[in-house]
Design a protein around this motif. Sequence first.
Motif, PDB file in Angstrom:
ATOM      1  N   VAL A  99       0.851  -1.204   0.000  1.00 31.39           N
ATOM      2  CA  VAL A  99       0.000   0.000   0.000  1.00 31.39           C
ATOM      3  C   VAL A  99       0.881   1.247   0.000  1.00 31.39           C
ATOM      4  CG1 VAL A  99      -1.644   1.350   1.384  1.00 31.39           C
ATOM      5  CG2 VAL A  99      -1.996  -1.099   1.076  1.00 31.39           C
ATOM      6  N   VAL A 100       1.895   1.263   0.856  1.00 35.14           N
ATOM      7  CA  VAL A 100       2.792   2.417   0.917  1.00 35.14           C
ATOM      8  C   VAL A 100       3.537   2.564  -0.414  1.00 35.14           C
ATOM      9  CG1 VAL A 100       4.875   3.354   2.037  1.00 35.14           C
ATOM     10  CG2 VAL A 100       3.042   2.388   3.431  1.00 35.14           C
ATOM     11  N   GLN A 152       2.441   1.643  -3.351  1.00 34.59           N
ATOM     12  CA  GLN A 152       1.464   2.156  -4.318  1.00 34.59           C
ATOM     13  C   GLN A 152       1.250   3.664  -4.112  1.00 34.59           C
ATOM     14  OE1 GLN A 152       0.228   0.379  -6.894  1.00 34.59           O
ATOM     15  NE2 GLN A 152      -0.736   2.247  -7.597  1.00 34.59           N
ATOM     16  N   GLN A 153       1.127   4.083  -2.851  1.00 31.61           N
ATOM     17  CA  GLN A 153       0.954   5.509  -2.528  1.00 31.61           C
ATOM     18  C   GLN A 153       2.173   6.320  -3.001  1.00 31.61           C
ATOM     19  OE1 GLN A 153      -1.489   7.343  -1.352  1.00 31.61           O
ATOM     20  NE2 GLN A 153      -2.906   5.657  -1.069  1.00 31.61           N
ATOM     21  N   LEU A 154       3.340   5.780  -2.773  1.00 29.48           N
ATOM     22  CA  LEU A 154       4.569   6.433  -3.204  1.00 29.48           C
ATOM     23  C   LEU A 154       4.602   6.569  -4.726  1.00 29.48           C
ATOM     24  CD1 LEU A 154       7.309   7.636  -2.453  1.00 29.48           C
ATOM     25  CD2 LEU A 154       8.265   5.336  -2.509  1.00 29.48           C
ATOM     26  N   HIS A 155       4.185   5.528  -5.438  1.00 34.30           N
ATOM     27  CA  HIS A 155       4.129   5.554  -6.898  1.00 34.30           C
ATOM     28  C   HIS A 155       3.170   6.647  -7.377  1.00 34.30           C
ATOM     29  CE1 HIS A 155       4.284   4.106 -11.000  1.00 34.30           C
ATOM     30  NE2 HIS A 155       2.954   3.993 -11.010  1.00 34.30           N
ATOM     31  N   TRP A 156       1.985   6.731  -6.772  1.00 34.72           N
ATOM     32  CA  TRP A 156       1.008   7.763  -7.144  1.00 34.72           C
ATOM     33  C   TRP A 156       1.548   9.164  -6.834  1.00 34.72           C
ATOM     34  CZ3 TRP A 156      -3.620   4.847  -4.545  1.00 34.72           C
ATOM     35  CH2 TRP A 156      -4.078   3.833  -5.409  1.00 34.72           C
ATOM     36  N   SER A 157       2.196   9.308  -5.685  1.00 35.33           N
ATOM     37  CA  SER A 157       2.766  10.600  -5.313  1.00 35.33           C
ATOM     38  C   SER A 157       3.834  11.027  -6.319  1.00 35.33           C
ATOM     39  CB  SER A 157       3.386  10.546  -3.915  1.00 35.33           C
ATOM     40  OG  SER A 157       2.385  10.406  -2.946  1.00 35.33           O
ATOM     41  N   GLN A 160       2.021  12.117  -9.434  1.00 34.73           N
ATOM     42  CA  GLN A 160       1.436  13.439  -9.226  1.00 34.73           C
ATOM     43  C   GLN A 160       2.526  14.519  -9.243  1.00 34.73           C
ATOM     44  OE1 GLN A 160      -0.735  12.978  -5.538  1.00 34.73           O
ATOM     45  NE2 GLN A 160      -2.686  12.766  -6.633  1.00 34.73           N
TER      46      GLN A 160
END
Length: 137
Positions: free
Chosen positions: A9-10, A12-17, A20
Amino acid sequence: METDKILAVVGQQLHWSEQQGAAVRMLFDGMVAIKTEMAEDKEEMKMMVQEVRDSVTLIDAECDLMQQAVRLKSIELTKHRFKDSDMKFNEMVGRYRRMIWSKLKENFSVAKYSHLRRIDFEDAIEFVKNFQPEDYI
Protein backbone atom coordinates in the motif's frame (compact mmCIF):
# COMPACT_ATOMS: atom_id res chain seq x y z
CA MET A 1 2.09 -10.94 5.70
CA GLU A 2 0.56 -7.92 7.31
CA THR A 3 3.83 -6.11 6.73
CA ASP A 4 3.80 -7.09 3.06
CA LYS A 5 0.33 -5.55 2.64
CA ILE A 6 1.41 -2.35 4.37
CA LEU A 7 4.54 -2.14 2.21
CA ALA A 8 2.47 -2.75 -0.92
CA VAL A 9 0.00 0.00 0.00
CA VAL A 10 2.79 2.42 0.92
CA GLY A 11 4.63 1.50 -2.29
CA GLN A 12 1.46 2.16 -4.32
CA GLN A 13 0.95 5.51 -2.53
CA LEU A 14 4.57 6.43 -3.20
CA HIS A 15 4.13 5.55 -6.90
CA TRP A 16 1.01 7.76 -7.14
CA SER A 17 2.77 10.60 -5.31
CA GLU A 18 5.67 10.38 -7.75
CA GLN A 19 3.26 10.45 -10.72
CA GLN A 20 1.44 13.44 -9.23
CA GLY A 21 4.77 15.19 -8.59
CA ALA A 22 5.83 14.58 -12.19
CA ALA A 23 2.49 15.94 -13.43
CA VAL A 24 2.79 19.02 -11.20
CA ARG A 25 6.40 19.53 -12.41
CA MET A 26 5.24 19.36 -16.06
CA LEU A 27 2.42 21.82 -15.33
CA PHE A 28 4.84 24.18 -13.56
CA ASP A 29 7.41 24.00 -16.38
CA GLY A 30 4.65 24.68 -18.91
CA MET A 31 3.47 27.74 -16.97
CA VAL A 32 7.02 29.11 -16.77
CA ALA A 33 7.43 28.63 -20.53
CA ILE A 34 4.12 30.40 -21.21
CA LYS A 35 5.09 33.28 -18.93
CA THR A 36 8.45 33.66 -20.69
CA GLU A 37 6.82 33.56 -24.11
CA MET A 38 4.21 36.15 -23.06
CA ALA A 39 6.92 38.48 -21.74
CA GLU A 40 8.82 38.20 -25.04
CA ASP A 41 5.62 38.78 -27.03
CA LYS A 42 4.82 41.81 -24.87
CA GLU A 43 8.23 43.35 -25.56
CA GLU A 44 7.88 42.65 -29.28
CA MET A 45 4.42 44.24 -29.25
CA LYS A 46 5.76 47.33 -27.47
CA MET A 47 8.46 47.70 -30.11
CA MET A 48 5.92 47.33 -32.91
CA VAL A 49 3.59 49.91 -31.35
CA GLN A 50 6.52 52.32 -30.98
CA GLU A 51 7.46 51.79 -34.63
CA VAL A 52 3.90 52.63 -35.66
CA ARG A 53 3.85 55.71 -33.43
CA ASP A 54 7.16 56.84 -34.85
CA SER A 55 5.99 56.47 -38.43
CA VAL A 56 2.52 58.03 -38.24
CA THR A 57 2.59 61.50 -39.77
CA LEU A 58 0.42 64.54 -39.16
CA ILE A 59 -3.29 64.34 -39.84
CA ASP A 60 -4.99 67.06 -41.91
CA ALA A 61 -6.16 69.00 -38.86
CA GLU A 62 -2.61 69.10 -37.49
CA CYS A 63 -1.29 70.25 -40.88
CA ASP A 64 -3.83 73.08 -40.79
CA LEU A 65 -2.73 74.05 -37.28
CA MET A 66 0.90 73.99 -38.37
CA GLN A 67 0.14 76.22 -41.37
CA GLN A 68 -1.76 78.62 -39.13
CA ALA A 69 1.10 78.77 -36.61
CA VAL A 70 3.62 79.53 -39.37
CA ARG A 71 1.32 82.11 -40.93
CA LEU A 72 0.82 83.90 -37.59
CA LYS A 73 4.51 83.77 -36.68
CA SER A 74 5.63 85.16 -40.05
CA ILE A 75 3.18 88.08 -39.72
CA GLU A 76 4.28 88.67 -36.11
CA LEU A 77 7.96 88.74 -37.09
CA THR A 78 7.27 91.13 -39.96
CA LYS A 79 5.20 93.50 -37.77
CA HIS A 80 8.16 93.84 -35.40
CA ARG A 81 10.36 95.03 -38.23
CA PHE A 82 8.04 96.76 -40.75
CA LYS A 83 4.82 98.75 -40.79
CA ASP A 84 1.71 97.21 -42.38
CA SER A 85 1.69 100.02 -44.92
CA ASP A 86 5.30 99.41 -45.97
CA MET A 87 5.55 98.06 -49.51
CA LYS A 88 7.99 95.40 -48.37
CA PHE A 89 5.61 94.06 -45.71
CA ASN A 90 4.07 91.27 -47.81
CA GLU A 91 7.44 90.39 -49.32
CA MET A 92 8.96 90.06 -45.84
CA VAL A 93 6.03 87.96 -44.58
CA GLY A 94 6.76 85.55 -47.43
CA ARG A 95 10.47 85.50 -46.66
CA TYR A 96 9.90 84.77 -42.99
CA ARG A 97 7.34 82.13 -43.85
CA ARG A 98 9.77 80.37 -46.19
CA MET A 99 12.54 80.64 -43.60
CA ILE A 100 10.36 79.14 -40.86
CA TRP A 101 9.29 76.25 -43.11
CA SER A 102 12.86 75.64 -44.19
CA LYS A 103 14.29 75.61 -40.66
CA LEU A 104 11.36 73.54 -39.34
CA LYS A 105 11.93 70.84 -41.98
CA GLU A 106 15.67 70.94 -41.37
CA ASN A 107 15.24 70.70 -37.59
CA PHE A 108 12.89 67.71 -37.81
CA SER A 109 14.69 66.05 -40.75
CA VAL A 110 11.71 65.90 -43.12
CA ALA A 111 11.34 66.83 -46.77
CA LYS A 112 7.82 68.20 -46.31
CA TYR A 113 6.18 69.54 -43.18
CA SER A 114 3.32 67.08 -43.71
CA HIS A 115 5.87 64.31 -43.11
CA LEU A 116 6.36 65.42 -39.51
CA ARG A 117 5.62 62.62 -37.11
CA ARG A 118 2.55 63.05 -34.92
CA ILE A 119 4.65 62.49 -31.81
CA ASP A 120 6.72 65.55 -32.83
CA PHE A 121 3.70 67.80 -33.44
CA GLU A 122 3.79 69.67 -30.11
CA ASP A 123 7.56 70.19 -30.38
CA ALA A 124 7.14 71.47 -33.94
CA ILE A 125 4.45 73.95 -32.85
CA GLU A 126 6.75 75.17 -30.06
CA PHE A 127 9.59 75.48 -32.57
CA VAL A 128 7.42 77.75 -34.74
CA LYS A 129 6.15 79.82 -31.80
CA ASN A 130 9.69 80.39 -30.51
CA PHE A 131 11.27 80.91 -33.94
CA GLN A 132 13.63 83.88 -34.19
CA PRO A 133 15.41 84.53 -37.50
CA GLU A 134 18.43 85.89 -35.64
CA ASP A 135 19.11 82.36 -34.37
CA TYR A 136 19.89 81.30 -37.96
CA ILE A 137 21.97 84.21 -39.18
